[in-house]
Structures are given as structure tokens and as C-alpha cells.
Design a protein around this motif. Structure first.
Motif: not given
Length: 955
Positions: A282-292
Motif C-alpha cells: 500500500k502506497i501513499v501517492t498524494n502526500l509527501p512525507i518528511l521524517v526527522i
């Protein structure tokens, strides 16, 4: 100063800084006290009420201090493969989150530091991908700062800019403990969200940036709160949903299996909008993510075995360790993802395998896109300044109070078990040395109160054991001692002896120590001094305010700084792992530290005393063991070597995957935990490009004599010596005292090295191994010819003179760093400029050019505020061995430089060496080389990138 008065003070500061910036920019003049006074006069007419409640002199002092600071230059290694540059001034024009964070920080830090923060966060964000870029992309980087140097402020700024740019989900991985996660949440409430994320409260009060801009329409969303139990919960996972149109979401979570699995499940079930028809992922294509990833070397590194097979290819079915697997899985569920690790101790991160990819979890967390080294501001106090530069020794360090073993070991021995009950002279009480440390903290609080800092937090750290049961006993004993002092000063009973002790201790030890610290470490700051009578007046109130708290996994105590913002918390914090990493002790003045972790990264992170101490550095004290002082000095050297290697790679235009780091090992320290180093092996290594210097010697006269005879034979066979100041390559203005020989065959050098006996404790400098390396390099025609220099002290008296091989030389004086039963140890041997002996004028200029290019103006690295005027060692070795393309200087890897010195045995202060021969010491400067010749030893550990380049593994 009350909270309202502090707000008035901060408001004036912010306005004054902006006015001064405009004036300085317009006139081109540096900020002066007169200019500050003029701008404050203008502001006073506009802010009359604010000026009525603040101390104008204090305002002037603070502005002068701020404008005296400098910030060094950052350095970045990057790989722009599949990266599209996107960050422009136009793109930043309408950003709101960064604008209000910048305005919020104006009152907290100097504008030069704010400008540096803006530049650094732009640098990092620019190496990430444009969140609006279509298609699949993944960027992973690492930001390396200094311990307690403001990394949270840096990634808060990065989050603000990322949210402005269009990143929709921001996840901050905030350590392993609830209190550290809550502390991070509070900081992000203030710097990003703008409101206090209280539990079970509908109308959340504005804080931080929210007091600057109260517009609710731009408020980010949040999924975690600031309470101890405010992590991502099952209830939140069940009801939380996001859409592309919503404002950014912030998650501040622990690196905890349950929490991360819950977060991953929420992403799969409520956020993912596409299922890969082949893999079912399952993939999220519409929300870019930033992990700190805060403290990214801790908990995040895959410590599993067999990341790659015997041919160096990724094992696609490898099962990473739990936290690493979950972080990678979260990233792998997003088509557009960015990961930025933050750490001050990257010793574990550089051992992440750059090819550690699996089908289920995606690539490992190796910083393939970029590594950024942040420079420290000039007011930062880190290991380089606390534990000394190459020119100072442990005895010279003004902030430290070395503890002899007899001062603590009978109370809490280095080795003890859970349930141990500390006793001093048969009683359940603290040792005299800890009593002294507590009194030192009391003096610090009193001085700060008299300086108008009474409403600021002041903390003391006591770290003597990892066992919570022992910590509990220590808390009780400390609390009892504080109760006794409080009672004596409040009731006057049995006070005479205590007051006499404290009076003399303050005037004879503490106050002179304050003066020395101000002289040696405090720049451009006026710190008021006080006599005992003034201290005595506030002492009862100061002691009455001190709290003793136990901070560990089982205790219920907490460091409630936020709740005491108006009055300032005065706390003695006793703890273990919770105090070891990440947790900030506000206003840390005094540390009593016995814990003996033996890993570079863990030990360095335990050093919570590093950081910013504006206005009270002179009252800070560190009570610790001689051994720990020596270890920290070694770690500081290792970290600096890593940074120098990094700077050279940046100058060469390398990428993170080219960055084959070598980290110095230690006789009793490991680089990081053995588990994190599964991808690092003892290896066949090279000395090419290194400086080796003997700093450990025997403390027996007969062994000293054997080395003297070996050196005497060697020098006698070298032929006629040149005076160092008559050498044909002498650069104008450079002078040395001593003798020089050129074109010495390698065999003569290796014969000397095999005859010279290095001390067994000198694990890196083993003369027979060095000789073996030279023999190996000779097979490729390198290091076949040597320059030998016998170097003495520049200005000396007849008492300093010694004779070796018929040559007169002024002996050097080097004090011992730590008392050892079996050896004489010094901090450093050579003068930095000695490696430039025998450079031609062209080589000198090329090395100086490279030295200036890699200069970062980093005070913590003892680089100074002005560019170097002489070549630095790493640049000299690079120019000699690899050439320097910008200057067109040819490489000369055939020539090595052996530097010989005589040390005065009397300066060692070791009775057994009285009347001994001069102590022969040597240093070798090896030119850089691309040769694959190696010798085998475990003194250095190499990361997977270096192995791949060498194809030379040793099990």
C-alpha cells in the motif's frame, strides 16, 4: 525578572536587533556600543512602558554580547542523482511558518545566528526534493551538529520551511523515552504549531510563534501532545484521517516498537491511496512525507547481521532490527519521501551499509543524498573547549575538577550491581567530593541570582550509576545533605563550621576559578564578580529553592521547567539513561559524573554539560574522573579527525557514497556499540594521509634509555645535517630550531622504527607496524625517500639543552595529562606548523589555499575567527601526496617526513625519570596516496563504503 518583564526585554531586543541590522547594512559599519545606545534611545520613545520595567544596562550588555558572536561555515557532501534543484527566493517569498519562527527566534539568538540558521535550513531543504514534484522520489540525508548545540532549533526551522513548501506529513522520531518525546513536543509546540498541545483541553492556549501570529487558519494539525503519555495512541489511530487539502500534520513519536507499528498501521489503513498490483504494498501517492530522526545514531541503526552477502550484494530477504525496520517501512509506504537524521555523534551512522536494501523495507537509512556538517557558533562550549585543544592538558582545563579514585570509589565503585547501597566511611551519606560539588552548585545559583538571573533555570547533573535502585539511594543521600544545609542556614544551628568552610572555599577556590574561566573562555561578555558577603546574603533563599529529583524510567519525578518558567527551577537531577542522551538540562551549571560507558557515541552524548552558557559560564564546573577526562579528550580528537576528513572530501567534490570514513579506536573505548558495527570490520588499513605522533611513553628510565640509544644510532648514520633555518626550501618568515636531512632511504627509517619501542598502551602508534606499512608502500615505489627533522624548542636556556649523536638540541617540555602507574602520557607532541617543514614555496601556497578553503571559522574546532595564515596538517599531507588541482602542484608520494623530538624528563614530574636520558618522541607525516597497499590491524574501523573501495575485508 517576571514573565512580563522578560517579554518586554525580549521585545526590545528583537526591535533593537532589526534596527541595528538596518543601520549596519546602510552604513557598512560594524555594530558599536555607541550605535547600540543610539538605537535604544530611538526605541525608548516608542516603547516607554517596556523600558520602564527593564534594566537598560543589561540590554546594552546583551546586545554587545550578541554582536560579538560569529558562526562558522557549514560543509556538505551531496549526491544530486535524480534530484531536481527547486529552492529559490521566489519560492520562499510567501512562507508563513518560517516567517513567524524567524521572528520568534529573533529575541532568543543573535541575528548572525538566525541568519546562519536560515542558511543551514535552506541548505538541507534544498537537498531534499520539491514536495510538489510529481512521480516517485526518495531523499535521505544526515545533519551532524555538536552535542547540545541547537539541533532541535535547526530541525524546527527545517520543519517550518518544509511545511511552507508543501510537505504534508511531518514525523519527528524523538528518542526512546517519554520525557524526551514530551520535551521535543513542547519545543515544536512553541516553534511550529503555535499552541500548547494540552490533553483533554478544547481551547488550546497560544505559545511561542502563536503569540506572534494568532491566525487559526494556518494552524498545523497535530496527532500527539506534550504530556508524558501524549504519544500516538490507539484512539488517535482509530479516528484520525488526512486529506491532501488539509494543513500539515505533525507527529512527535518515540522510537518504540508499539508506537511505530501503530503509526505504520494507520498509514496503511487510513492514508494509503494506492496498492501496488505486483507486490500488494500500500502506497501513499498524494502526500509527501518528511521524517526527522532526532539522535539518529540511537535506536535507528540496523544492528542485524548479513546485510549483504559474501559478494557484497544486498540480501533482499534480510530482516532488519525492529526500529530500523519500522522507520524504513514507514518511508517505503510513501511514493514521495524525505528522511533527515540529526546527530552529534555520527559514529554509528557512518557504519550503515550503503547497499542495505530489502524488498519489504526499501533502502537502509544511509545518508545517500547528503551529509551536512554544522559549524558551531563562537559562544558554543563543547568538548574541544572543555577538555582542551592540542595545546592544553587536563591539568590546564579551568572548567573541570578531576577526581582521584579515593574521592568516589569507596562510595560508588566503578563496578557494582543493582541493589548496591552506597556508603561513605561506613555511613549512608555522600562523599566529600560530592558535597563540594553541591556547594559549587549553590554558589553558581547565588551568583546567577545576584546577576539578575534568579528567575532562570539552574540545574545540576549527578550521574554515577545506571541502576535505578542505586540512583534512589543517591537521591536520598543528596536530599539529606541539602536538608542539613537548609536547616543550618535557616535556623543558624551548627552553622559556624559550615559557614567558615563555605566562606574560605568560595573565596579561595570558586571565585578565583571564575576569574580564570572569564580570562580563558569568556569573550566579549561582562560578568559581574561578587564577594562572600554578597553571596552570604542570598544563600538561605538559594538553598531553600533547590529541589532534588530522580530522573529515570521508574521514578515519578520530572524536570518541570515549563511549570517554573516565571521563577526558575533550581534542581539537582540524579539519573541514568534518561539523562544520558537528548534530554536538555536547562541552565546546567554543575555536573558530577562517574558513569564509565566505553562507547564514543554514548559517552559523548552523556556529556550534557556541553552547550551555551551565556552569562554564567564562569560558574560552571564538571567533577569527573581523570580517566574520563582522558577519554573525552581522545573522543574530541577522533571527532575532529572525522571532520577534517569530511572537509577534504567536500573540497574534492565527493559524494556521501565516496565518503570512506575512518574513526579512531581506543585502547578501552569502542567507536560505537558492537551491534551497530556489524557492518564494520577490523581491516587492512593505510596510514596514507595521516599524522602519527607518539604521546605515550614508558615511565622507566631503562626503557627511555633504550629508545635514546636507538635514536642516537639512527641520527649518527644520517650524515651531515642541515640547519633547519638554512634549508633550501625555506619559506620566508618561517623559522625552526633544529637539524634536517634529506633523501634518507626508507630502510634506515624502518630500521629505526623497529628498534624504537612504543608503549603497549599506544594502540595506534606501533612502530613495527608503521615500519611494515612503509615496506609495503616501497613495493609501489612510494615512501622510498625520507626527510628527517630533529626539532627543538625555539627559545631555550642552557638548562633545556641536550646532546644526541653529537648535535645540540633544546628539549621540549610536555606536562603529563593524567597520572598512570605504567606510563607517561601527554596531550600532543608537535606544533601544527612542523608538518610544513621542507615544503617548497609552491607546495606551501597550495597547502595554505586548501587550508583556507576547508576553514570553517568554527571556534569549537579551535580554528579561530580569521582564516589560517599557515598550512594546516591535513592540507599539507594532501598536497604532498595527491597534489592540489586548483594550484597545479604535482604529487610527491615518494617522500615521507619523520620528525624527531627530545622531551625533558624533568617536565614529566615522574620521580622514576629523574636523571633519565631525554625522552625520544617521533611524529610521521604521511602524504596522501591512492595506493591499495595495506597493513592489517584493528586500530581503525572502516565503513562499508571504504570496504567496497578497497575490496579488502578481514574477518
Amino acid at each position: 525578572m517576571s514573565t512580563n518583564d522578560q517579554r518586554a526585554f525580549d521585545a526590545i531586543l528583537s526591535m533593537a536587533q532589526n534596527l541595528l541590522r538596518r543601520t549596519s547594512t546602510k552604513t557598512g559599519l560594524a555594530i558599536t556600543p555607541e550605535m547600540i545606545d543610539a538605537e535604544l534611545n530611538k526605541l525608548e520613545m516608542l516603547m516607554e512602558d517596556d523600558f520602564a520595567v527593564v534594566d537598560r544596562e543589561q540590554l546594552v550588555d546583551e546586545l554587545i554580547r550578541r554582536y560579538s558572536h560569529t558562526v562558522g561555515r557549514n560543509a556538505t557532501l551531496s549526491d544530486d542523482s535524480d534530484h531536481v534543484p527547486w529552492l529559490t527566493a521566489e519560492r520562499k517569498r510567501d512562507w508563513l511558518y518560517w516567517r513567524r519562527y524567524s521572528e520568534y527566534m529573533e529575541a532568543k539568538i543573535p541575528l548572525v545566528a538566525l541568519d546562519a540558521l536560515d542558511e543551514a535550513t535552506d541548505e538541507v531543504l534544498g537537498h531534499l526534493e520539491d514536495p510538489n514534484r510529481e512521480g516517485d522520489w526518495d531523499r535521505r540525508g544526515l545533519v551532524v551538529g555538536h552535542v547540545q548545540s541547537g539541533k532541535t532549533g535547526n530541525y524546527t526551522g527545517l520543519i517550518c520551511k518544509a511545511a511552507d513548501a508543501g510537505y504534508k506529513i511531518v514525523i519527528v522520531l524523538a528518542g526512546l523515552h517519554n520525557n524526551l518525546r514530551a520535551q521535543t513536543q513542547i519545543r515544536l509546540d512553541e516553534g511550529f504549531l503555535g499552541f500548547a498541545t494540552l490533553a483533554n483541553v478544547e481551547d488550546l492556549p497560544a505559545v511561542g510563534v502563536g503569540l506572534i501570529d494568532a491566525d487559526h487558519s494556518i494552524r498545523p494539525n497535530y496527532a500527539t501532545n506534550r504530556t508524558e503519555n501524549g504519544d500516538f495512541t490507539k484512539a488517535a489511530a482509530a479516528k484520525l484521517g488526512v486529506t491532501p487539502e488539509q494543513r500539515p500534520w505533525l507527529f512527535v513519536v518515540k522510537k518504540n516498537k508499539t508506537v511505530l507499528e501503530r503509526l505504520l498501521g494507520w498509514i496503511r489503513n487510513r492514508v494509503a491511496d494506492y496498492t501496488d498490483p505486483v507486490t500488494g504494498r500500500k502506497i501513499v501517492t498524494n502526500l509527501p512525507i518528511l521524517v526527522i530522526d532526532d539522535e539518529s545514531d540511537h535506536g535507528s541503526v540496523d544492528t542485524g547481521e548479513d546485510v549483504v552477502d559474501e559478494n557484497g550484494k544486498p540480501d533482499l530477504e534480510h530482516q532488519p532490527t525492529t526500529i530500523n525496520r519500522l522507520i524504513r517501512s514507514i518511508l517505503n509506504h510513501f511514493a514521495r519521501s524525505a528522511y533527515v537524521g540529526y546527530t552529534a555523534t555520527p559514529f554509528a551512522n557512518i557504519f550503515i551499509h550503503d547497499k542495505g536494501t530489502t524488498e519489504e523495507h526499501g533502502p537502509d537509512l544511509f545518508p545517500a543524498a547528503f551529509i551536512t556538517n554544522l559549524a558551531a557558533p563562537s559562544n558554543y562550549i563543547g568538548p574541544g573547549r572543555v577538555f582542551g585543544s592540542a595545546s592544553s592538558t587536563a591539568a590546564d582545563l579551568p572548567l573541570t575538577r578531576p577526581l582521584a579514585e579515593a574521592e568516589y570509589a569507596p562510595w560508588v565503585p566503578p563496578k557494582h550491581r543493582n541493589g548496591f547501597r552506597p556508603k561513605w566511611n561506613g555511613s549512608a551519606k555522600i562523599p566529600v567530593s560530592l558535597e563540594e560539588a553541591i556547594r559549587s552548585f549553590i554558589y553558581a545559583c547565588a551568583v546567577r541570582k545576584l546577576r539578575g538571573q534568579g528567575n532562570r533555570h539552574s540545574s545540576m547533573l549527578v550521574h554515577v550509576t545506571r541502576f535505578t535502585s542505586v540512583q534512589n539511594e543517591v537521591v536520598g543521600q543528596i536530599a539529606e545533605y541539602v536538608r542539613e544545609l537548609r536547616g543550618r542556614y535557616q535556623r543558624g544551628i551548627d552553622l559556624a563550621e559550615t559557614e567558615s568552610l563555605m566562606h574560605s572555599e568560595y573565596e579561595e577556590k570558586f571565585r578565583p576559578g571564575m576569574a580564570r574561566i572569564r580570562t580563558e573562555l569568556v569573550e566579549d561578555e561582562k560578568l559581574a564578580d561578587f564577594a562572600w558577603a554578597q553571596i552570604r546574603e542570598v544563600l538561605p533563599d538559594v538553598i531553600a529553592d533547590i529541589k532534588v529529583r530522580e530522573i529515570n524510567g521508574s521514578a515519578k519525578d520530572a524536570l518541570d521547567y515549563v511549570d517554573n518558567e516565571g521563577t526558575g527551577l533550581k534542581v539537582i537531577a540524579v539519573g541514568g539513561d534518561k539523562l544520558a542522551r537528548g534530554l536538555t538540562l536547562e541552565g546546567l551549571c554543575t555536573s558530577y559524573f562517574l558513569r564509565t560507558a566505553r562507547m564514543y557515541d554514548t559517552l559523548m552524548q552523556m556529556g550534557r554539560w556541553f552547550g551555551y552558557r551565556d552569562g554564567y559560564l564562569d560558574v560552571c564546573r564538571l567533577y569527573t574522573t581523570h580517566e574520563l577526562i582522558e577519554w573525552f579528550g581522545h573522543i574530541a580528537d577522533a571527532a575532529e579527525e572525522l571532520r577534517q576528513e569530511f572537509d577534504n572530501m567536500v573540497a574534492a567534490g565527493a559524494t556521501p557514497k565516496d565518503f570512506g570514513l575512518r574513526v579512531k579506536s581506543h585502547s578501552v573505548l569502542t567507536v560505537t556499540s558492537r551491534a551497530k558495527m556489524r557492518n564494520a570490520r577490523p581491516m587492512s588499513f593505510t596510514y596514507s594521509g595521516d599524522l602519527l605522533q607518539t604521546i605515550v611513553f614508558p615511565n622507566r628510565a631503562d626503557e627511555i634509555g633504550l629508545n635514546f640509544k636507538a635514536a642516537d644510532r639512527f641520527i649518527s648514520g644520517l650524515g651531515t645535517a642541515h640547519d633547519l633555518n638554512e634549508q633550501q626550501h625555506l619559506v620566508e618568515g618561517q623559522k625552526w630550531s633544529g637539524h634536517l636531512w634529506r633523501n634518507i632511504p626508507a630502510q634506515q627509517v624502518t630500521t629505526f622504527l623497529r628498534a624504537y619501542r612504543t608503549h603497549p598502551a599506544s594502540f595506534r602508534i606501533m612502530s613495527p607496524l608503521i615500519a611494515d606499512f612503509i615496506d609495503e608502500m616501497n613495493k609501489d615505489g612510494e615512501l622510498t625517500s625520507w626527510t628527517v627533522a630533529l626539532i627543538g624548542k625555539d627559545s631555550a636556556s642552557a638548562e633545556d639543552e641536550a646532546v644526541i649523536a653529537g648535535l645540540k638540541l633544546a628539549m621540549l617540555t610536555r606536562r603529563k595529562t593524567v597520572d598512570h602507574d605504567d606510563r607517561y602520557s601527554i596531550k600532543t607532541l608537535i606544533s601544527p606548523r612542523d608538518q610544513a617543514i621542507d615544503l617548497t614555496e609552491g607546495q606551501w601556497k597550495a597547502a595554505l589555499e586548501l587550508s583556507r578553503e576547508t576553514w570553517r571559522r568554527d571556534t569549537e574546532r579551535n580554528e579561530g575567527k580569521e582564516p589560517p595564515t599557515e598550512p594546516r596538517g591535513p592540507a599539507t599531507r594532501k598536497v604532498l601526496g595527491e597534489g592540489w588541482s586548483k594550484s597545479g602542484v604535482p604529487a610527491v608520494p615518494k617522500r615521507g617526513l619523520l620528525m624527531l623530538y627530545l622531551l625533558d624528563p624533568a617536565a614529566s614530574e615522574i620521580p622514576a625519570l629523574k636523571g633519565a636520558d631525554p625522552i625520544v618522541a617521533f611524529a610521521i607525516s604521511f602524504p596522501g596516496s591512492s595506493s591499495e597497499r595495506r597493513v592489517s590491524n584493528a586500530a581503525y574501523m572502516a565503513n562499508s563504503v571504504m570496504w567496497g573501495a578497497l575490496n579488502d575485508w578481514v574477518d
